[in-house]
Design an enzyme around this catalytic site. Sequence first.
Site, mmCIF file in Angstrom:
data_model
loop_
_atom_site.group_PDB
_atom_site.id
_atom_site.type_symbol
_atom_site.label_atom_id
_atom_site.label_comp_id
_atom_site.label_asym_id
_atom_site.label_seq_id
_atom_site.Cartn_x
_atom_site.Cartn_y
_atom_site.Cartn_z
ATOM 1 C CB SER A 79 -6.631 0.372 4.585
ATOM 2 O OG SER A 79 -5.713 -0.152 3.639
ATOM 3 C CG ASP A 80 -3.660 6.108 2.428
ATOM 4 O OD1 ASP A 80 -4.711 6.765 2.297
ATOM 5 O OD2 ASP A 80 -2.614 6.370 1.816
ATOM 6 C CD GLN A 81 -3.441 0.781 -3.630
ATOM 7 O OE1 GLN A 81 -4.155 1.304 -4.477
ATOM 8 N NE2 GLN A 81 -3.364 -0.530 -3.455
#
Length: 209
Positions: A79-81
Amino acid sequence: MVLHSASAAATPRRLILGSTSRYRRELLERLRLPFDVVSPQVDETPDDGEAPAALAQRLALAKARAVAALHPDAVVIGSDQVADLAGRPIGKPGTHDNAVRQLREMSGQAVVFQTAVAVVCQATGFERVQLAPVTVRFRTLSDAEIENYLRAEQPYDCAGSAKSEGLGVALLEAIESDDPTALVGLPLIRTCAMLREAGIDALAAPAAR
C-alpha cells in the site's frame, strides 16, 4: 485496475503485509487474520511529472511485488499514500519545519489523499491494485493552530502532516470517502475484496484458514 488474475488457491495461503507502517499493521489487525510483516525494499522517488494517483498505485504494486518475489507462495499486501494538492504530490514531512510549511499550504484547501492498495501472489499469478481517493477539506488555519497541533501530535511520519484519527480532525472541515480507513493508510473495504479474490476470506471459519 486489473493487471492480471488467476484462480485463487484452494486453501488459504500465508498472508504478508509488505509494509513497516504501524498504522497499516494496526488496520490489518482488525480483520483478525494471521499475517506476517516484511519490509519492502522499494525506491519511492516519483518519476518526472508523475501524477500523485499514478505514483501511489505504482508504489503499492511495487511494494507487493518486491515482497512476493521473496515469498512467492504467499499473498502479499502492498500500500502507498500520496497527498495530492492541486495535482502536486505532498509527502511525509519528516521535520517540524516541513510540517508547518505543508499545513500552511493546505490551509483552506481541498487535498485528495490518494491511497492505493495492491494484492499479489506470485505462485498463482494474482495481481490487483485499486485506488481509494479521499478528499479532505482543511479549515483556514492560523499559525498558532498549526504550531499547537504539531507540538501536540508530532505527525511527522504522516503524508500531509495530520492524523485524522487523532487531534488532526480539529484541522478539518470535511472528509469525503467510500472506504473509511483509507485516510489512515489502508482501505480495508478494497483490501477485503481483493483478498477474497486471492482466496483469503476474513469471515471464513477459523478452522478453514
